[in-house]
Write a protein that holds these residues in place. Structure first.
Motif, PDB file in Angstrom:
ATOM      1  N   ILE A  74       0.847  -1.196   0.000  1.00  0.00           N
ATOM      2  CA  ILE A  74       0.000   0.000   0.000  1.00  0.00           C
ATOM      3  C   ILE A  74       0.885   1.249   0.000  1.00  0.00           C
ATOM      4  N   GLU A  75       1.840   1.292   0.906  1.00  0.00           N
ATOM      5  CA  GLU A  75       2.875   2.323   0.936  1.00  0.00           C
ATOM      6  C   GLU A  75       4.208   1.606   1.148  1.00  0.00           C
ATOM      7  N   PRO A  76       5.166   1.751   0.242  1.00  0.00           N
ATOM      8  CA  PRO A  76       6.413   0.998   0.360  1.00  0.00           C
ATOM      9  C   PRO A  76       7.130   1.270   1.679  1.00  0.00           C
ATOM     10  N   ILE A  77       7.733   0.232   2.207  1.00  0.00           N
ATOM     11  CA  ILE A  77       8.609   0.360   3.374  1.00  0.00           C
ATOM     12  C   ILE A  77      10.030   0.566   2.861  1.00  0.00           C
ATOM     13  N   ASP A  81      14.585   2.394   8.357  1.00  0.00           N
ATOM     14  CA  ASP A  81      13.320   2.535   9.057  1.00  0.00           C
ATOM     15  C   ASP A  81      13.167   1.342   9.993  1.00  0.00           C
ATOM     16  N   HIS A  82      12.182   1.385  10.849  1.00  0.00           N
ATOM     17  CA  HIS A  82      11.839   0.253  11.701  1.00  0.00           C
ATOM     18  C   HIS A  82      10.460  -0.251  11.293  1.00  0.00           C
ATOM     19  N   VAL A  83      10.296  -1.564  11.307  1.00  0.00           N
ATOM     20  CA  VAL A  83       9.049  -2.162  10.873  1.00  0.00           C
ATOM     21  C   VAL A  83       8.415  -2.913  12.031  1.00  0.00           C
ATOM     22  N   THR A 104       3.927  -2.467   9.209  1.00  0.00           N
ATOM     23  CA  THR A 104       3.884  -1.011   9.196  1.00  0.00           C
ATOM     24  C   THR A 104       5.253  -0.485   9.599  1.00  0.00           C
ATOM     25  N   SER A 105       5.617   0.688   9.070  1.00  0.00           N
ATOM     26  CA  SER A 105       6.910   1.269   9.423  1.00  0.00           C
ATOM     27  C   SER A 105       6.707   2.633  10.061  1.00  0.00           C
ATOM     28  N   GLY A 108       5.570   5.465   7.858  1.00  0.00           N
ATOM     29  CA  GLY A 108       4.275   5.404   7.186  1.00  0.00           C
ATOM     30  C   GLY A 108       4.132   4.299   6.165  1.00  0.00           C
ATOM     31  N   GLY A 109       5.092   3.387   6.080  1.00  0.00           N
ATOM     32  CA  GLY A 109       4.968   2.257   5.168  1.00  0.00           C
ATOM     33  C   GLY A 109       3.869   1.307   5.618  1.00  0.00           C
ATOM     34  N   LEU A 110       3.204   0.674   4.660  1.00  0.00           N
ATOM     35  CA  LEU A 110       2.144  -0.283   4.977  1.00  0.00           C
ATOM     36  C   LEU A 110       2.140  -1.386   3.935  1.00  0.00           C
ATOM     37  N   VAL A 111       2.303  -2.626   4.390  1.00  0.00           N
ATOM     38  CA  VAL A 111       2.232  -3.807   3.537  1.00  0.00           C
ATOM     39  C   VAL A 111       1.316  -4.811   4.221  1.00  0.00           C
TER      40      VAL A 111
END
Length: 258
Positions: A74-77, A81-83, A104-105, A108-111
């Motif tokens: 949805i939003e690349p990580i 960053d931390h996941v 999530t990161s 703002g990353g979301l997979v």
């Protein structure tokens, strides 16, 4: 952001399942810092093993194989960053289960992912019944207790062509079961992504279905075909289709991705 049509459903509760957290690894990202698909697959394997140990079923239900993985980016990580990862069951039967993992990161990353896991008897090489306690644990987070397998992808490869990629199976690709590890298929998929930015239009979905294991002594070719819904790939050894892959925008991918 607005939730894309067809995106995987939310967990049944905020604290459902098993949660963990770690930094994005530099070795799991591409030249632009994007967490690669094989990196995501490794994270799914890692949290699965952590979850199995934390839940106490490492003795009664120790061996599982993956039949299918769906990855919704949805939003690349990105790195650095931390996941944060959360894993829960979204459907179960007596011998297999759908396991969801949300990544999530901090930035703002979301997979969103869902994998079809099969419980196996390693000695017999067959499917095995999930223990009663294991079934009770898995079924607590889902109302789907009679999960059935239904393929999503076309297992009939495109005709051989000059686009076929001869892929060298490496020693590092082979896992404890003496098969090509699930994450290594995604490394091969990544070979098709440079110069194909249109495949990674956000949000996008990547699906793989494993039909037969690949061993180190086999000759592997990857066939590809562009369709209106996205890129289709087939991992072929001889005349056998060992795995099928589809990448494309989520909204263009129906329940049957043929």
């Amino acid at each position: 952001m607005t939730k894309p049509v067809g995106m995987l459903p939310d967990p049944p509760s905020e604290n459902a399942g098993y949660a963990t957290r770690w930094p994005v690894r530099a070795g799991d990202v591409d030249r632009n810092g994007r967490l690669r698909l094989d990196g995501i697959a490794r994270y799914l394997q890692d949290i699965a093993w952590e979850d199995l140990n934390a839940s106490g079923f490492v003795d009664s239900d120790p061996a599982w194989i993956v039949r299918r993985t769906v990855i919704d980016v949805i939003e690349p990580i990105r790195w650095p960053d931390h996941v944060s990862l959360r894993r829960w069951c979204s459907g179960v039967s007596t011998r297999w289960a759908n396991m969801r993992v949300r990544l999530t990161s901090d930035a703002g990353g979301l997979v969103e992912t869902e994998a079809f896991w099969i419980n196996v008897d390693e000695k017999a090489g067959t499917t095995a019944r999930i223990s009663e306690a294991g079934f009770e644990h898995l079924s607590a987070s889902t109302d789907e207790h009679r999960l059935r397998w239904a393929p999503m992808l076309d297992r009939m490869p495109a005709a051989p062509s000059a686009r076929d990629l001869a892929y060298q199976i490496r020693e590092a690709d082979i896992d404890l079961l003496l098969h090509m590890n699930n994450a290594m298929y995604w490394q091969a998929v990544e070979q098709f992504l440079p110069g194909r930015a249109e495949l990674l239009v956000e949000p996008y979905r990547a699906i793989i279905e494993y039909n037969a294991p690949i061993t180190a002594d086999q000759s592997l070719h990857i066939r590809s075909e562009d369709r209106p819904t996205g890129l289709h790939l087939w991992f072929v050894t001889g005349e056998k289709c060992n795995a099928a892959v589809h990448l494309g925008p989520i909204q263009h991918m129906s329940a049957n991705a043929e």
